[in-house]
Scaffold this motif. Structure first.
Motif, PDB file in Angstrom:
ATOM      1  N   VAL A  53       0.838  -1.199   0.000  1.00 45.55           N
ATOM      2  CA  VAL A  53       0.000   0.000   0.000  1.00 45.55           C
ATOM      3  C   VAL A  53       0.878   1.256   0.000  1.00 45.55           C
ATOM      4  N   LEU A  54       1.900   1.271   0.838  1.00 44.39           N
ATOM      5  CA  LEU A  54       2.778   2.437   0.927  1.00 44.39           C
ATOM      6  C   LEU A  54       3.564   2.643  -0.370  1.00 44.39           C
ATOM      7  N   GLU A  55       3.999   1.548  -0.981  1.00 44.41           N
ATOM      8  CA  GLU A  55       4.749   1.662  -2.232  1.00 44.41           C
ATOM      9  C   GLU A  55       3.874   2.188  -3.369  1.00 44.41           C
ATOM     10  N   GLU A  56       2.572   2.005  -3.271  1.00 46.50           N
ATOM     11  CA  GLU A  56       1.645   2.577  -4.255  1.00 46.50           C
ATOM     12  C   GLU A  56       1.285   4.024  -3.897  1.00 46.50           C
ATOM     13  N   LYS A  57       1.190   4.300  -2.616  1.00 54.85           N
ATOM     14  CA  LYS A  57       0.749   5.611  -2.132  1.00 54.85           C
ATOM     15  C   LYS A  57       1.814   6.690  -2.340  1.00 54.85           C
ATOM     16  N   ILE A  58       3.073   6.361  -2.123  1.00 53.97           N
ATOM     17  CA  ILE A  58       4.152   7.356  -2.190  1.00 53.97           C
ATOM     18  C   ILE A  58       4.243   8.002  -3.575  1.00 53.97           C
ATOM     19  N   GLU A  60       1.912   8.393  -5.744  1.00 56.40           N
ATOM     20  CA  GLU A  60       0.714   9.225  -5.911  1.00 56.40           C
ATOM     21  C   GLU A  60       0.883  10.565  -5.198  1.00 56.40           C
ATOM     22  N   ILE A  61       1.405  10.532  -3.993  1.00 59.35           N
ATOM     23  CA  ILE A  61       1.631  11.775  -3.242  1.00 59.35           C
ATOM     24  C   ILE A  61       2.657  12.628  -3.977  1.00 59.35           C
ATOM     25  N   GLU A  62       3.718  11.995  -4.485  1.00 60.03           N
ATOM     26  CA  GLU A  62       4.754  12.731  -5.211  1.00 60.03           C
ATOM     27  C   GLU A  62       4.188  13.389  -6.476  1.00 60.03           C
ATOM     28  N   LYS A  63       3.324  12.670  -7.205  1.00 57.13           N
ATOM     29  CA  LYS A  63       2.703  13.241  -8.404  1.00 57.13           C
ATOM     30  C   LYS A  63       1.810  14.425  -8.042  1.00 57.13           C
ATOM     31  N   THR A  64       1.049  14.285  -6.980  1.00 58.83           N
ATOM     32  CA  THR A  64       0.155  15.363  -6.550  1.00 58.83           C
ATOM     33  C   THR A  64       0.970  16.577  -6.112  1.00 58.83           C
ATOM     34  N   LEU A  65       2.045  16.336  -5.390  1.00 54.71           N
ATOM     35  CA  LEU A  65       2.923  17.423  -4.945  1.00 54.71           C
ATOM     36  C   LEU A  65       3.546  18.135  -6.150  1.00 54.71           C
ATOM     37  N   ALA A  66       3.956  17.360  -7.151  1.00 51.56           N
ATOM     38  CA  ALA A  66       4.522  17.954  -8.370  1.00 51.56           C
ATOM     39  C   ALA A  66       3.470  18.804  -9.085  1.00 51.56           C
ATOM     40  N   MET A  67       2.236  18.346  -9.125  1.00 49.16           N
ATOM     41  CA  MET A  67       1.166  19.106  -9.783  1.00 49.16           C
ATOM     42  C   MET A  67       0.887  20.408  -9.032  1.00 49.16           C
ATOM     43  N   VAL A  68       0.881  20.348  -7.711  1.00 47.50           N
ATOM     44  CA  VAL A  68       0.682  21.575  -6.934  1.00 47.50           C
ATOM     45  C   VAL A  68       1.832  22.546  -7.214  1.00 47.50           C
ATOM     46  N   GLY A  69       3.046  22.021  -7.318  1.00 49.87           N
ATOM     47  CA  GLY A  69       4.195  22.863  -7.668  1.00 49.87           C
ATOM     48  C   GLY A  69       4.029  23.499  -9.039  1.00 49.87           C
ATOM     49  N   PHE A  70       3.567  22.711 -10.001  1.00 50.43           N
ATOM     50  CA  PHE A  70       3.319  23.217 -11.356  1.00 50.43           C
ATOM     51  C   PHE A  70       2.264  24.323 -11.335  1.00 50.43           C
ATOM     52  N   LEU A  71       1.171  24.093 -10.615  1.00 50.06           N
ATOM     53  CA  LEU A  71       0.109  25.098 -10.538  1.00 50.06           C
ATOM     54  C   LEU A  71       0.585  26.358  -9.825  1.00 50.06           C
ATOM     55  N   THR A  72       1.457  26.190  -8.845  1.00 50.25           N
ATOM     56  CA  THR A  72       2.018  27.335  -8.139  1.00 50.25           C
ATOM     57  C   THR A  72       2.836  28.198  -9.106  1.00 50.25           C
ATOM     58  N   GLU A  73       3.608  27.538  -9.967  1.00 52.06           N
ATOM     59  CA  GLU A  73       4.401  28.258 -10.966  1.00 52.06           C
ATOM     60  C   GLU A  73       3.502  29.025 -11.941  1.00 52.06           C
ATOM     61  N   LEU A 105      -7.951  18.788  -2.813  1.00 52.33           N
ATOM     62  CA  LEU A 105      -7.282  17.510  -2.563  1.00 52.33           C
ATOM     63  C   LEU A 105      -8.273  16.504  -2.000  1.00 52.33           C
ATOM     64  N   TRP A 106      -8.180  15.265  -2.520  1.00 49.56           N
ATOM     65  CA  TRP A 106      -8.963  14.167  -1.955  1.00 49.56           C
ATOM     66  C   TRP A 106      -8.316  13.756  -0.643  1.00 49.56           C
ATOM     67  N   LYS A 127       2.594  14.464   4.520  1.00 54.20           N
ATOM     68  CA  LYS A 127       2.096  13.114   4.240  1.00 54.20           C
ATOM     69  C   LYS A 127       3.167  12.260   3.566  1.00 54.20           C
ATOM     70  N   LEU A 128       3.942  12.859   2.661  1.00 57.27           N
ATOM     71  CA  LEU A 128       5.007  12.138   1.971  1.00 57.27           C
ATOM     72  C   LEU A 128       6.093  11.718   2.958  1.00 57.27           C
ATOM     73  N   LYS A 129       6.482  12.626   3.824  1.00 62.73           N
ATOM     74  CA  LYS A 129       7.498  12.309   4.837  1.00 62.73           C
ATOM     75  C   LYS A 129       7.018  11.165   5.741  1.00 62.73           C
ATOM     76  N   THR A 130       5.764  11.254   6.184  1.00 62.55           N
ATOM     77  CA  THR A 130       5.193  10.217   7.047  1.00 62.55           C
ATOM     78  C   THR A 130       5.139   8.872   6.325  1.00 62.55           C
ATOM     79  N   ALA A 131       4.702   8.886   5.060  1.00 58.61           N
ATOM     80  CA  ALA A 131       4.596   7.637   4.293  1.00 58.61           C
ATOM     81  C   ALA A 131       5.971   7.015   4.070  1.00 58.61           C
ATOM     82  N   LYS A 132       6.959   7.833   3.750  1.00 59.55           N
ATOM     83  CA  LYS A 132       8.315   7.303   3.528  1.00 59.55           C
ATOM     84  C   LYS A 132       8.895   6.735   4.824  1.00 59.55           C
ATOM     85  N   ASN A 133       8.663   7.426   5.932  1.00 60.42           N
ATOM     86  CA  ASN A 133       9.135   6.931   7.228  1.00 60.42           C
ATOM     87  C   ASN A 133       8.432   5.623   7.588  1.00 60.42           C
TER      88      ASN A 133
END
Length: 177
Positions: A53-58, A60-73, A105-106, A127-133
């Motif tokens: 589950v974590l290997e699938e979730k991480i 997804e979080i990274e993609k969402t974070l990248a999209m938020v970064g893109f939208l911020t730009e 965000l969902w 969430k990414l830090k927590t999931a990776k830990n």
């Protein structure tokens, strides 16, 4: 016999399996090795599922974070951003995103909330830090548990061998009597 507080465990409370030095002392006072082994294997299955589950979730979080970064730009752009988004595994739709400074965000359980880009980035980073830990801890737990299962399997073999030896001795004594 030691108390529950004397039992060694890893940082997340998985007990260390004791190595049975003298089977004859262990057989009379411990719970059956098979039960401990069965419980360890159940825990291992649960940890493997958690890891998956974590290997699938991480990602997804990274993609969402990248999209938020893109939208911020693109926040200060005067023109909308066009993108394709996934509706289903193989179904995509085109979306027109007007610069707004917020993102939805969902959160799970059919709940979606609006966040500012900064709040979304903070939340997703956390969430990414927590999931990776959690993934790191799960992998460590799996490794630790594998070692404990191996120890218990060796204990099981030693108990069975001791029992076979005791039965032979008893049969030999009965035969000579």
């Amino acid at each position: 016999m030691s108390s529950a507080s004397d039992i060694e465990s890893n940082p997340r409370g998985i007990p260390r399996s004791p190595f049975v030095e003298r089977v004859e002392d262990y057989v009379s006072e411990a719970e059956p090795v098979e039960i401990v082994l069965k419980n360890s294997k159940k825990l291992s299955v649960n940890l493997l599922q958690r890891r998956k589950v974590l290997e699938e979730k991480i990602p997804e979080i990274e993609k969402t974070l990248a999209m938020v970064g893109f939208l911020t730009e693109k926040q200060d752009a005067t023109e909308p951003v066009y993108t394709d988004f996934e509706l289903n595994d193989t179904l995509y739709a085109q979306a027109k995103i007007e610069p707004s400074g917020t993102v939805y965000l969902w959160l799970g359980a059919n709940v979606m909330l609006e966040y500012s880009f900064e709040e979304a980035t903070d939340l997703l980073t956390s969430k990414l830090k927590t999931a990776k830990n959690s993934l790191k801890n799960t992998i460590e737990d799996l490794s630790f548990l594998r070692d404990q299962i191996t120890t218990m399997e060796v204990n099981t073999a030693r108990v069975y061998n001791w029992d076979v030896k005791q039965r032979r001795v008893a049969r030999a004594q009965t035969a000579t009597a």
